[in-house]
Scaffold this motif. Sequence first.
Motif, PDB file in Angstrom:
ATOM      1  N   GLU A   1      64.641  93.038  35.360  1.00 27.99           N
ATOM      2  CA  GLU A   1      65.344  94.309  35.157  1.00 27.99           C
ATOM      3  C   GLU A   1      65.357  95.139  36.433  1.00 27.99           C
ATOM      4  O   GLU A   1      66.370  95.756  36.799  1.00 27.99           O
ATOM      5  CB  GLU A   1      64.670  95.077  34.017  1.00 27.99           C
ATOM      6  CG  GLU A   1      65.320  96.419  33.732  1.00 27.99           C
ATOM      7  CD  GLU A   1      64.616  97.168  32.621  1.00 27.99           C
ATOM      8  OE1 GLU A   1      64.645  98.419  32.642  1.00 27.99           O
ATOM      9  OE2 GLU A   1      64.029  96.512  31.733  1.00 27.99           O
TER      10      GLU A   1
ATOM     11  N   LEU B   1      67.887  93.778  38.850  1.00 24.03           N
ATOM     12  CA  LEU B   1      69.251  94.162  38.459  1.00 24.03           C
ATOM     13  C   LEU B   1      69.515  95.637  38.770  1.00 24.03           C
ATOM     14  O   LEU B   1      70.632  96.005  39.173  1.00 24.03           O
ATOM     15  CB  LEU B   1      69.463  93.892  36.968  1.00 24.03           C
ATOM     16  CG  LEU B   1      69.552  92.421  36.559  1.00 24.03           C
ATOM     17  CD1 LEU B   1      69.595  92.287  35.045  1.00 24.03           C
ATOM     18  CD2 LEU B   1      70.797  91.762  37.171  1.00 24.03           C
TER      19      LEU B   1
ATOM     20  N   GLN C   1      73.428  96.101  38.976  1.00 18.72           N
ATOM     21  CA  GLN C   1      74.092  95.231  37.987  1.00 18.72           C
ATOM     22  C   GLN C   1      73.433  95.347  36.609  1.00 18.72           C
ATOM     23  O   GLN C   1      73.675  94.528  35.729  1.00 18.72           O
ATOM     24  CB  GLN C   1      74.029  93.770  38.453  1.00 18.72           C
ATOM     25  CG  GLN C   1      74.772  93.515  39.747  1.00 18.72           C
ATOM     26  CD  GLN C   1      74.690  92.050  40.176  1.00 18.72           C
ATOM     27  OE1 GLN C   1      74.388  91.175  39.369  1.00 18.72           O
ATOM     28  NE2 GLN C   1      74.955  91.798  41.452  1.00 18.72           N
ATOM     29  N   LEU C   2      72.604  96.362  36.421  1.00 20.11           N
ATOM     30  CA  LEU C   2      71.925  96.534  35.141  1.00 20.11           C
ATOM     31  C   LEU C   2      72.889  97.114  34.121  1.00 20.11           C
ATOM     32  O   LEU C   2      73.495  98.172  34.372  1.00 20.11           O
ATOM     33  CB  LEU C   2      70.721  97.468  35.319  1.00 20.11           C
ATOM     34  CG  LEU C   2      69.792  97.607  34.113  1.00 20.11           C
ATOM     35  CD1 LEU C   2      69.102  96.278  33.820  1.00 20.11           C
ATOM     36  CD2 LEU C   2      68.761  98.699  34.355  1.00 20.11           C
TER      37      LEU C   2
ATOM     38  N   ARG D   1      71.654  90.555  32.529  1.00 21.79           N
ATOM     39  CA  ARG D   1      72.843  91.071  33.204  1.00 21.79           C
ATOM     40  C   ARG D   1      74.106  90.833  32.392  1.00 21.79           C
ATOM     41  O   ARG D   1      74.998  91.689  32.312  1.00 21.79           O
ATOM     42  CB  ARG D   1      72.985  90.416  34.584  1.00 21.79           C
ATOM     43  CG  ARG D   1      74.149  90.957  35.391  1.00 21.79           C
ATOM     44  CD  ARG D   1      74.356  90.181  36.660  1.00 21.79           C
ATOM     45  NE  ARG D   1      74.717  88.783  36.386  1.00 21.79           N
ATOM     46  CZ  ARG D   1      74.956  87.884  37.350  1.00 21.79           C
ATOM     47  NH1 ARG D   1      74.824  88.227  38.622  1.00 21.79           N
ATOM     48  NH2 ARG D   1      75.290  86.660  37.044  1.00 21.79           N
TER      49      ARG D   1
END
Length: 655
Positions: free
Chosen positions: A188, A191, A196-197, A295
């Motif tokens: 997490e 990301l 890109q989370l 993602r």
Amino acid sequence: MFGPLAVTRYLRSEALRVALLLALIAVSISGSGLLVRIDHLIFDVGQRLNRRAVPGDVLIIAIDEDSLDRLGRWPWPRDQHARLLQALCASRPAAIAVDIAFSEPSSDPLADAVLAKALADCGNVVLPLVIEATRVGGQLLESPPIPRLAAVAVGIGRTAVRLDEDGIARAVDLREGVGAATWPLLAEEALRVARQLPAQANAIAAQVTPLVARHELLRDQSRRIEFVGPPGTVPRLSYVNLLEGQIASAVFADKIVLVGATAIGLGDFLPTPVSALGQPMPGVEVLANILISMRDGRLISILPMAPTLLLAALLAGVPMLWLRRLMPLPGLLASSAWVLVLGAACALLPGVAQLWFAPAGALFAALFAFPLWSWRRLEAARRHLDQELRQLRAILPESQATQAFPAEIRRLDFEQRIAWVQAAQRSMQALEAQRNEALAFISHDLRTPLASAVSQLESPDGCAPENLLPSLRRALGMAQAFLWLARAEALERRQMKELELTAVLEQAADELYALARQRQVSLVRQLPEAPVWITGDFQSLERCAINLLHNALTYAPTGTQVSIGIDLPAAGEVTFWVANAGPPLSGEQVDRLFQRFSRGDQMAENPSGTGLGLYFVRTVAERHGGEAGVTCAAGTVRFWVRLAAAGVAANHSAP
């Protein structure tokens, strides 16, 4: 009585009972977790069947066997990791996640400083936090990177996954920590750094479990991992090749790079649902699968317990939609297909809807649906069959089959019940055949004298009453013969009483004394003075003796004698007989003499009769548990009836 409507209602109520029982089974199995390994197996099958494209923007820098051979034994100096990060950062990757624990200072403080500077220069590196016990069963501790490295890392996250009862890694907790579930996953954090989370993951990040216990490990928001493939699916590049400049820097541009061990014996290796031939997956590749699933919004939610139990109960009752309407074989096939469809649907559901429903309870209930319903349907058939057996026993005349029928129907097994129904069916068919014969006889023989009388009455010349009497008497005799026969066929042993046989025969002889004088035949009685007791029906036995005497008087030549007597051939047996002079009977005549509508009128001086007299004799004898027959010897024809003495079972041996 079980009519069609009653049977339908019964099956409906039974279907509801079975459905409730199946629901109880499903809820019990699902709630107790007894078959959790079946749930795991179905999930694993679905993971192996679920194949999707591997994204090319996630790469693993693998600390593999080749790197260990060329760079030396582990652990490597931290300045070497710094050189790797410098080479990576030059290509501007979107984020770098290093799956190497730096929870303790190294023996070279300068190397720690070099690594810290490399982390600061990159500005997009996340480091792992390790939650470990000081000893087996001891206190849990959170071990983040050393302060110098933690200060320059842009994110810190956990790499641990949840192992199920069978030791296979299938799930991960989005939040975990000692005392409070606050630490996010390393995937997490990577990301988040790479921007890109997904938005839903940001919402999860805002949910923090409050402090409950200082040294208790807390987990929150469990999800199952959707693996992209077996070990080796996510692209790997060798650590040493990158360090030595054998890989172009453009390969890592705008990609998420994970650094971790893939060499056997180095780092954590986890068995997963997609591990082939027992080959475990390196922890860094599990991390890559978590990152890709998170993602793409494909982490699998686990249906909570309450909805799981409700859905399992509903699915358990589905087979009753067709089982109560189908015959056994189609029902078995449909139920088997349902088990396969339900298992396949639950296996594929995580890949389609990112939702996991544990189906073991529903599947177990589905497997039991057909046996349970078959049992209840057999029970309904047994009840219906027992009711029919009672009705048949009540309406059929007593015979050897009905006498052998037990008072308690429950003592019979299914084969015995079926055999008795078949015997009753044969009896019914025989009765139907007799009825048809009687109707045919009545329509012909009884019609003839009545038609003759009607014809005479309708004659324009008129008729004298004496001319009508023979036809009417013949019709009346036929009607009386049928009535006596019907009464004989309805005789039952349990209704008979003890009586004295000599008195019966004396009364029969008195009845035909006048006919004997008219025929000029002597009627001789050879009856014992001592009483002879039997169990029987007085009127039927009297009519039986009258029929034998009437038959003998009809065929005996004028001037001869007809004898009636009693023999006691053996203990417990009684035989009464009627004999007259006459030519011997042929074998064909003897064979059909006691059949319905069989007559020997061709030998009589005055042919008459219905052909039911001797058949009545045989019927009465059999209803009394005895037999009737005829013997011819020395110019004498003797008709006999053998019975059991009072209190003695019937003897069916030939005279």
